[in-house]
Scaffold this active site. Sequence first.
Site, PDB file in Angstrom:
ATOM      1  CG  ASP A   1      -0.307  -0.461   2.487  1.00  0.00           C
ATOM      2  OD1 ASP A   1       0.886  -0.171   2.691  1.00  0.00           O
ATOM      3  OD2 ASP A   1      -0.980  -1.125   3.296  1.00  0.00           O
TER       4      ASP A   1
ATOM      5  CG  HIS B   1      -6.696  -2.868   9.111  1.00  0.00           C
ATOM      6  ND1 HIS B   1      -6.748  -2.243  10.338  1.00  0.00           N
ATOM      7  CD2 HIS B   1      -5.443  -2.640   8.642  1.00  0.00           C
ATOM      8  CE1 HIS B   1      -5.597  -1.658  10.589  1.00  0.00           C
ATOM      9  NE2 HIS B   1      -4.785  -1.894   9.582  1.00  0.00           N
TER      10      HIS B   1
ATOM     11  CD  GLU C   1      -9.126   0.648   8.238  1.00  0.00           C
ATOM     12  OE1 GLU C   1      -9.461  -0.144   9.132  1.00  0.00           O
ATOM     13  OE2 GLU C   1      -8.121   1.390   8.324  1.00  0.00           O
TER      14      GLU C   1
END
Length: 261
Positions: free
Chosen positions: A67, A138, A143
């Site tokens: 990410d 998560h 999430e």
Amino acid sequence: MEVVIVPDAKAGGELIAEAMAKLLRRKPDALLGVATGSTPLPVYEALAAKVRSGAADVGRARIAQLDEYVGLPAEHPESYRSVLRREVLEPLGMGMDQFTGPDGTAEDVQGACEAYDKALSDAGGVDLQLLGIGTDGHIGFNEPCSSLASRTRIKTLTEQTRIDNARFFDGDIDQVPHHVITQGIGTILEARHLVLLATGEGKADAVAATVEGPIAAVCPASALQLHPHATVVVDEAAASKLKLADYFRHTYVNKPEWQGI
């Protein structure tokens, strides 16, 4: 899903680093998916030690990012690209030419997300993806209530996440981006081997929900139950809420050594 209970974070790091080293011996150009945060640091430290001793060779290996913040320049010290360069690439003696990640500065963020999904596919897919887990279950920035079929996409950070991450930005929440690009659950599940590392009592409820709870979007990590080769490595504290902890200990101790994790 295999659950391996280890004494502490260092032991977990060594176990996973050895799995990575074995993978690299079988496939020297393996694509390793990595995560940021404090939890995976023992893995990177153990793997770097193996590289220094000659027990692992990363000369042809490749690193893929999980990410990234949206809007932070790549050279910003808190961009995840910079963090991974400091904590993974440099200790392993790897160059940025061995790294792939999403473009968090792209004008067309959705296009950058789709391009990263394609880049992972074009690279042959991730061979081993290392994951951490949040206290709410998560993984990546997926999430609770994220789609279990989701692809790499933009996500809006919650106010609490921005408050938590402000410590990396001189305590100033205004410096914390509002958005991130994250591999989706569906993207993550395409890796050939998923390895989740969790340590500390604060992760115990999330680990129990992931391993023993129902597959549900409210606990995104529970999607690992759908994967044919998922390994959850936890220390005693993180394993403290597992009802089947004794079973997991028994099966790991008695499995054939050649299987590894």
